[in-house]
Scaffold this motif. Structure first.
Motif, short mmCIF file in Angstrom:
data_model
loop_
_atom_site.label_atom_id
_atom_site.label_comp_id
_atom_site.label_asym_id
_atom_site.label_seq_id
_atom_site.Cartn_x
_atom_site.Cartn_y
_atom_site.Cartn_z
N UNK A 81 -9.97 -9.47 -4.88
CA UNK A 81 -9.09 -10.37 -4.85
C UNK A 81 -7.78 -9.80 -5.17
N UNK A 82 -7.69 -9.21 -6.27
CA UNK A 82 -6.30 -8.62 -6.67
C UNK A 82 -5.72 -7.58 -5.73
N UNK A 83 -6.57 -6.49 -5.65
CA UNK A 83 -6.11 -5.27 -4.83
C UNK A 83 -5.57 -5.81 -3.01
N UNK A 84 -6.52 -6.51 -2.70
CA UNK A 84 -6.22 -7.13 -1.43
C UNK A 84 -5.00 -7.97 -1.25
N UNK A 85 -5.00 -8.78 -2.31
CA UNK A 85 -3.52 -9.69 -2.36
C UNK A 85 -2.59 -8.89 -2.55
N UNK A 86 -2.59 -7.87 -3.60
CA UNK A 86 -1.37 -7.08 -4.04
C UNK A 86 -1.24 -6.14 -2.81
N UNK A 87 -2.11 -5.59 -2.18
CA UNK A 87 -1.74 -4.89 -1.05
C UNK A 87 -0.89 -5.32 0.22
N UNK A 88 -1.55 -6.87 0.31
CA UNK A 88 -0.61 -7.48 1.58
C UNK A 88 0.73 -7.94 0.99
N UNK A 89 0.79 -8.18 -0.07
CA UNK A 89 2.06 -8.60 -0.64
C UNK A 89 2.77 -7.42 -0.51
N UNK A 90 2.42 -6.15 -1.00
CA UNK A 90 3.40 -4.92 -1.08
C UNK A 90 3.79 -4.39 0.38
N UNK A 91 2.71 -4.64 1.28
CA UNK A 91 2.88 -4.16 2.64
C UNK A 91 3.97 -5.27 3.36
N UNK A 92 3.92 -6.45 3.00
CA UNK A 92 4.98 -7.35 3.58
C UNK A 92 6.32 -7.21 3.22
#
Length: 117
Positions: A81-92
């Motif tokens: 949950x956290x890594x995928x969400x954080x990665x998506x936010x960071x990439x955006x």
């Protein structure tokens, strides 16, 4: 009556130097934009690989939860949950944000002297 504007060699040299500096500034900005483009592109590809790896490992642990200790299963769920969400936010914010894309603009501001009447 037309007055001729006298253009001195100093004015020509000054304009040539100004144009050279403006060209250097533009070239530097162009190189800088290229490096940022390469960085954003590599971050995008790396994030795809990283997100895929996290999702595969976490999903495997979650589906085979009987084979792993309870703490590992809880950590895998949190990581998913956290890594995928954080990665998506960071990439955006870094890669895909429209504000991170710069536009090259001309830097020249010199003009031809006008004839005063």
């Amino acid at each position: 009556m037309t007055k001729n504007v006298s253009i001195t060699p100093v004015m020509v040299e000054r304009a040539a130097e100004q144009l050279r500096q403006e060209r250097e500034t533009f070239d530097q900005q162009k190189r800088h934009d290229h490096l940022w483009f390469v960085l954003r592109l590599s971050m995008g590809f790396a994030s795809i690989v990283l997100m895929g790896a996290v999702m595969i490992v976490s999903t495997y642990i979650l589906f085979k939860n009987a084979d792993f200790p309870k703490e590992v299963v809880i950590s895998a769920g949190g990581a998913l949950f956290v890594d995928v969400l954080g990665l998506l936010v960071g990439v955006w914010k870094i890669v895909l944000s429209p504000q991170s894309v710069t536009r090259l603009q001309p830097t020249t501001s010199s003009s031809i002297p006008t004839v005063k009447e």
